[in-house]
Design an enzyme around this catalytic site. Structure first.
Site, mmCIF file in Angstrom:
data_model
loop_
_atom_site.group_PDB
_atom_site.id
_atom_site.type_symbol
_atom_site.label_atom_id
_atom_site.label_comp_id
_atom_site.label_asym_id
_atom_site.label_seq_id
_atom_site.Cartn_x
_atom_site.Cartn_y
_atom_site.Cartn_z
ATOM 1 N N ASP A 188 0.829 -1.215 0.000
ATOM 2 C CA ASP A 188 0.000 0.000 0.000
ATOM 3 C C ASP A 188 0.862 1.264 0.000
ATOM 4 O OD1 ASP A 188 -2.407 -1.486 0.047
ATOM 5 O OD2 ASP A 188 -2.135 -1.842 2.182
ATOM 6 N N HIS B 16 -5.799 -3.716 5.177
ATOM 7 C CA HIS B 16 -5.382 -3.954 3.786
ATOM 8 C C HIS B 16 -6.560 -4.433 2.938
ATOM 9 C CE1 HIS B 16 -2.923 -4.798 0.337
ATOM 10 N NE2 HIS B 16 -3.371 -6.047 0.318
HETATM 11 N N1 LIG Z 1 -0.778 -8.582 1.441
HETATM 12 C C1 LIG Z 1 -0.800 -8.117 0.215
HETATM 13 O O1 LIG Z 1 -0.542 -6.929 -0.010
HETATM 14 C C2 LIG Z 1 -1.106 -9.013 -0.936
HETATM 15 C C3 LIG Z 1 -1.616 -10.263 -0.734
HETATM 16 N N2 LIG Z 1 -1.877 -11.110 -1.778
HETATM 17 C C4 LIG Z 1 -2.418 -12.434 -1.454
HETATM 18 O O2 LIG Z 1 -1.361 -13.398 -1.489
HETATM 19 C C5 LIG Z 1 -1.921 -14.706 -1.709
HETATM 20 C C6 LIG Z 1 -1.122 -15.459 -2.768
HETATM 21 O O3 LIG Z 1 -1.252 -14.822 -4.014
HETATM 22 P P1 LIG Z 1 -0.539 -15.450 -5.320
HETATM 23 O O4 LIG Z 1 0.857 -15.814 -5.021
HETATM 24 O O5 LIG Z 1 -0.831 -14.534 -6.438
HETATM 25 O O6 LIG Z 1 -1.393 -16.797 -5.497
HETATM 26 P P2 LIG Z 1 -0.943 -18.133 -6.284
HETATM 27 O O7 LIG Z 1 -2.173 -18.972 -6.426
HETATM 28 O O8 LIG Z 1 -0.184 -17.791 -7.495
HETATM 29 O O9 LIG Z 1 0.067 -18.837 -5.268
HETATM 30 C C7 LIG Z 1 -0.346 -19.327 -4.034
HETATM 31 C C8 LIG Z 1 0.515 -20.522 -3.703
HETATM 32 O O10 LIG Z 1 0.086 -21.004 -2.426
HETATM 33 C C9 LIG Z 1 0.198 -22.413 -2.477
HETATM 34 N N3 LIG Z 1 -0.591 -23.023 -1.405
HETATM 35 C C10 LIG Z 1 -1.921 -23.243 -1.345
HETATM 36 N N4 LIG Z 1 -2.218 -23.857 -0.182
HETATM 37 C C11 LIG Z 1 -1.065 -24.012 0.490
HETATM 38 C C12 LIG Z 1 -0.712 -24.586 1.720
HETATM 39 N N5 LIG Z 1 -1.634 -25.124 2.526
HETATM 40 N N6 LIG Z 1 0.578 -24.576 2.093
HETATM 41 C C13 LIG Z 1 1.523 -24.025 1.298
HETATM 42 N N7 LIG Z 1 1.257 -23.483 0.102
HETATM 43 C C14 LIG Z 1 -0.020 -23.486 -0.290
HETATM 44 C C15 LIG Z 1 -0.285 -22.790 -3.874
HETATM 45 O O11 LIG Z 1 0.131 -24.101 -4.233
HETATM 46 C C16 LIG Z 1 0.363 -21.693 -4.700
HETATM 47 O O12 LIG Z 1 1.635 -22.078 -5.182
HETATM 48 C C17 LIG Z 1 -3.381 -14.453 -2.081
HETATM 49 O O13 LIG Z 1 -4.203 -14.709 -0.977
HETATM 50 C C18 LIG Z 1 -3.408 -12.987 -2.445
HETATM 51 O O14 LIG Z 1 -4.676 -12.407 -2.281
HETATM 52 C C19 LIG Z 1 -1.629 -10.726 -3.058
HETATM 53 C C20 LIG Z 1 -1.095 -9.490 -3.321
HETATM 54 C C21 LIG Z 1 -0.835 -8.521 -2.295
HETATM 55 O O1 LIG Z 2 -5.883 -7.030 -4.695
HETATM 56 C C1 LIG Z 2 -5.611 -8.176 -4.288
HETATM 57 O O2 LIG Z 2 -6.454 -9.070 -4.152
HETATM 58 C C2 LIG Z 2 -4.201 -8.456 -3.910
HETATM 59 C C3 LIG Z 2 -3.758 -7.442 -2.949
HETATM 60 O O3 LIG Z 2 -3.965 -7.549 -1.766
HETATM 61 C C4 LIG Z 2 -3.186 -6.216 -3.493
HETATM 62 O O4 LIG Z 2 -2.799 -6.155 -4.670
HETATM 63 O O5 LIG Z 2 -3.100 -5.251 -2.734
#
Ligand SMILES: NC(=O)C1=CN([C@@H]2O[C@H](COP(=O)(O)OP(=O)(O)OC[C@H]3O[C@@H](n4cnc5c(N)ncnc54)[C@H](O)[C@@H]3O)[C@@H](O)[C@H]2O)C=CC1
Ligand SMILES: O=C([O-])CC(=O)C(=O)O
Length: 338
Positions: A174, A201
């Site tokens: 953010d 967030h």
């Molecule tokens: N805090 C923030 O600012 C942000 C948070 N996110 C969040 O991060 C998370 C991941 O996003 P991406 O990497 O794009 O998703 P993705 O689907 O590309 O990767 C997620 C990974 O988690 C793994 N996974 C699922 N269950 C699991 C478990 N029990 N143990 C270990 N690994 C497991 C999957 O196999 C996959 O490789 C989402 O919930 C997304 O909303 C995304 C962007 C920003």
């Molecule tokens: O927008 C989403 O779902 C992933 C996220 O948290 C971000 O990009 O800030």
């Protein structure tokens, strides 16, 4: 020749500083084969403060680990899956555990729509952390952060190992976005534009304090920038058109937060990052977790910095934030209690 040797030995000395016995830093990434996990692991492999990089995912982590292990930085990389006590092995001895495990959004979804899938994933990973590395620092990326951090806290409490100084919701993206968006409007280098972002967030819980930037904004600019910072994630979700949400900018932000924490743990003073932590700031309004700037130290949270002066416009944003945030936090806590 002599000069060259001196230069080389000073480079070597710097490297040994990062890897000396007192500074051994094992970092585990859970969800390491995902959209965020892979570039985040790459950036951590490039960080000389990391000595051991432990990659866990339910799929494909050995491949990601083998690939990264060829990069000629000093850290050792190991990949683990769920078989043969992989999660236990990944976690044992970790100083920092970064968690981007879970599903991302598709267009039309809110972060809260991810709760049903991600709450259980985060709860189970928290159980494993409580058992195998209770003294680590936990950096939660999985959404909805406003609920997954309370879930993680409740699980650690159940195991009697919760330390609020070591649990962080990663909200760095953010402030990264806010800095970029404001710098575009004001024609500045983003490195000179720091924007404090507080709250949580997701959507209206993200509260940028533009009045504290030292810049002047018209009402139109204020409305547009506030909205863009609050809903920046949606911009990426829409552009990715069903294939996920922010991954590369998130990896950048997550690696920045992990590096700041490593620096603070290795004794550097005055390191400040925004993060969603257990906080007294709005406790009188029933808000247990809140993101503000936080000074980091060897134990994790060193000092939660105050919100500071806010405009009437921002006070109104904070009121809206608190109403939503309260529900998100309660939802996470009740999930574990149930
Ligand atoms: N805090 C923030 O600012 C942000 C948070 N996110 C969040 O991060 C998370 C991941 O996003 P991406 O990497 O794009 O998703 P993705 O689907 O590309 O990767 C997620 C990974 O988690 C793994 N996974 C699922 N269950 C699991 C478990 N029990 N143990 C270990 N690994 C497991 C999957 O196999 C996959 O490789 C989402 O919930 C997304 O909303 C995304 C962007 C920003
Ligand atoms: O927008 C989403 O779902 C992933 C996220 O948290 C971000 O990009 O800030």
């Amino acid at each position: 020749m002599f000069a060259a040797t001196r230069v080389l030995s000073s480079v070597a000395a710097k490297r040994t500083f990062a890897t000396s016995a007192a500074n051994l830093s094992k970092v585990a990434v859970l969800g390491a084969a995902g959209g965020i996990g892979q570039p985040l692991s790459l950036l951590l492999k490039n960080n000389t403060r990391v000595t051991d990089l432990s990659l866990y995912d339910i799929v494909n982590s050995p491949g990601v680990a083998a690939d990264l292990s060829h990069i000629n930085t000093n850290s050792k990389v190991a990949g683990f899956g769920p078989e043969n006590d992989g999660l236990k092995k990944a976690l044992e001895g970790s100083e920092i555990v970064v968690i981007p495990a879970g599903v991302p959004r598709k267009p039309g979804m809110t972060r809260d729509d991810l709760f049903n899938t991600n709450a259980g994933i985060v709860r189970d990973l928290a159980e494993a952390c409580a058992k195998h590395c209770p003294k680590a620092n936990f950096l939660i990326i999985s959404n909805p952060v406003n609920s997954t951090v309370p879930i993680f806290a409740e699980v650690l409490k159940k195991h009697g190992v919760y330390d609020p100084k070591r649990l962080f919701g990663v909200t760095t993206l953010d402030v990264v976005r806010a800095s970029r968006f404001v710098s575009e409007v004001k024609g500045k280098d983003p490195k000179d534009v720091n924007v404090t972002v507080i709250g949580g967030h997701s959507g209206v819980t993200i509260v940028p304090l533009l009045s504290q930037t030292g810049e002047k904004f018209s009402q139109e600019e204020l409305d547009a920038l506030t909205n863009r910072i609050q809903f920046g994630g949606d911009e990426v979700v829409k552009a990715k058109n069903g294939t996920g949400s922010a991954t590369l900018s998130m990896a950048f932000a997550g690696a920045r937060f992990a590096d700041s924490l490593l620096q603070a743990k290795q004794g550097k003073k005055g390191i400040v990052e925004p993060t969603f932590v257990e906080s007294p700031i709005y406790a009188d309004q029933g808000i247990e977790f809140f993101a503000t700037n936080v000074e980091l130290g060897p134990e994790g949270v060193e000092k939660i910095l105050p919100v500071g002066e806010t405009s009437e416009y921002e006070k109104d944003l904070i009121t809206k934030c608190i109403a939503d945030l309260k529900k998100n936090i309660e939802k996470g806590k009740s999930f574990v209690k149930a």
